[in-house]
Design an enzyme around this catalytic site. Structure first.
Site, PDB file in Angstrom:
ATOM      1  N   ASP A  21      43.612 -45.155  33.901  1.00 46.34           N
ATOM      2  CA  ASP A  21      43.122 -45.732  33.037  1.00 46.34           C
ATOM      3  C   ASP A  21      41.746 -45.299  32.226  1.00 46.34           C
ATOM      4  O   ASP A  21      41.720 -44.994  30.710  1.00 46.34           O
ATOM      5  CB  ASP A  21      43.076 -47.041  33.055  1.00 46.34           C
ATOM      6  CG  ASP A  21      42.271 -48.200  31.401  1.00 46.34           C
ATOM      7  OD1 ASP A  21      43.131 -48.134  30.884  1.00 46.34           O
ATOM      8  OD2 ASP A  21      41.224 -48.200  31.666  1.00 46.34           O
TER       9      ASP A  21
ATOM     10  N   SER B 281      45.881 -51.077  29.916  1.00 45.51           N
ATOM     11  CA  SER B 281      44.843 -50.440  30.340  1.00 45.51           C
ATOM     12  C   SER B 281      44.103 -51.943  30.680  1.00 45.51           C
ATOM     13  O   SER B 281      43.476 -52.029  32.096  1.00 45.51           O
ATOM     14  CB  SER B 281      43.725 -50.400  28.998  1.00 45.51           C
ATOM     15  OG  SER B 281      42.352 -49.840  29.166  1.00 45.51           O
TER      16      SER B 281
END
Length: 429
Positions: A168, A190
């Site tokens: 991420d 995310s």
């Protein structure tokens, strides 16, 4: 990804997403791992991110994508703690200091709060930046320190370690410079990859709606909230979301030290009504999700939450009694007519606070602890011509002019009071 899986041609995956064809689980798992390891070039992932921006991900693709991001790093496990865990995540807003009073409040009610937070970028403030206004306080803790503090104090607010969902971190930086941030599947994966990897048993999402929020309209915010709730529940995390208003800044302060001072006011039994209302609403959701029956209002009124706050700050090296930084220079924005404040645009105030030094343009930029904006009149408040509406704070007075330009049009004064806006718009989950 198992080591037996063969690699794929990235350009085939780009073409598939470009043409709207779903990727299968093996393709997604390989892609995320290979990108994290540097085997997929940045320009290739940029092209794929843009294809996802336009064509989205199916629910099955998104679930696998999120799991694959989690699997690039460690997963924390709080099952050894003597109490259940719950966390809160906000999608970011202006004056959003809710984490500061909320974490100790929920801990005072018997639920451990592992709040792994971030720094601000642009007009939305970062929780770690706010707390670093407190002398000596440190954001970085080892896993051992984090577990010990959760057991001893019940709450910790700290930086997320590099081991949580490293995919991420890399993908977020790429999206930021390629115009692919505003994709609901990529936003949801995310946020949720980090929160699921964090290991909390329950999660409450505060999804902001309005000019100062990432999601400007209710339909987009609702879609993001629903997507994240589904991802959390599929991963075994009891997840709910509140849609909350961000057309107007939260509370009466925007900026790091200013927001800490306001948070302490809330913990002392005072503070702005909207901040208290949202703090209590999120606390009730966190306690319910963790299966703990307790009254957060009583924990606030009794001083129990303040006791946890002081212990939490001290445990991370901070002095809860230290004077907070104050900016060297101030300038006031005054009402240009008699009337009632009918609007105070959150985005305009947030960008102005950023210009004053409360925020940063790049992740490595410093922030001014004392910079920000005090709000003297909010929508519904009556003012006379010449009354102060805002006070701007900065160490660098040359910042006043651009900040005032951002505030042009942000304050609306009319003859009739506006229709009150609810702080909590809806609950999802």
């Amino acid at each position: 990804m198992s080591t037996e899986q063969s690699s794929f041609a990235v350009v085939d995956l780009i073409r598939a997403k470009r043409d709207g064809t779903p990727l299968n689980d093996d393709q997604i798992r390989w892609l995320i791992r290979a990108y994290t390891d540097g085997a997929v070039a940045e320009e290739q992932m940029s092209a794929l991110a843009m294809a996802i921006f336009f064509n989205g991900l199916t629910p099955a693709e998104l679930a696998t994508w999120t799991r694959a991001m989690i699997d690039t790093g460690e997963r924390m496990d709080f099952s050894g703690l003597s109490r259940p865990t719950a966390d809160k995540h906000s999608t970011g807003g202006v004056g959003d200091k809710i984490t500061l009073p909320l974490a100790p409040l929920v801990a005072a009610c018997g639920v451990a709060v592992p709040q792994l937070s971030g720094r601000g970028l642009g007009h939305t403030g970062g929780t770690l930046d706010k707390l670093e206004a407190i002398g000596g306080w440190r954001a970085s803790l080892s896993n051992a320190e984090l577990f010990a503090q959760l057991e001893d104090v019940g709450a910790v607010i700290s930086a997320a370690g590099a081991g949580l969902a490293p995919a991420d971190k890399k993908l977020y930086a790429l999206r930021d410079v390629t115009g692919t941030v505003e994709s609901i599947p990529l936003i949801a994966s995310s946020i949720m990859s980090k929160k699921i990897a964090e290991g909390t048993g329950a999660l409450v999402l505060d999804v902001k709606v309005g000019s100062g929020a990432f999601m400007k309209d209710e339909a987009s915010a609702r879609e993001l909230a629903s997507t994240m709730v589904e991802l959390g529940r599929a991963a075994g995390v009891n997840t709910v979301a509140l849609l909350t208003d961000m057309a107007t800044p939260l509370g009466r302060s925007v900026g790091n030290a200013l927001e800490v001072a306001e948070s302490v006011e809330v913990l002392a039994g005072g503070g702005p009504a909207d901040v208290v209302e949202l703090t209590l609403a999120l606390a009730r959701e966190m306690l319910a999700a963790a299966g703990v029956a307790a009254d957060p209002e009583h924990a606030l009124a009794s001083g129990a939450a303040m006791d946890v706050w002081r212990s939490m700050i001290s445990a991370q090296g901070g002095d809860p009694d230290a004077a907070l930084p104050r900016a060297r220079e101030t300038e006031q924005v005054r009402a240009d007519r008699d009337g009632v404040v009918t609007g105070l645009d959150a985005l305009g105030v947030g960008v102005a606070a950023w210009r004053l030094g409360a925020g940063r343009t790049r992740k490595e930029d410093p922030v001014q602890a004392g910079a920000g904006i005090e709000i003297h009149a909010r929508p519904g408040d009556r003012v006379a011509a010449g009354d102060p509406v805002l006070t701007l704070h900065t160490d660098t007075p040359e910042r006043f002019a651009p900040a005032l330009a951002d505030l042009s049009g942000a304050i609306a004064i009319g003859d009739a009071a506006p229709h009150p806006r609810p702080v909590v718009i809806d609950r999802i989950g």
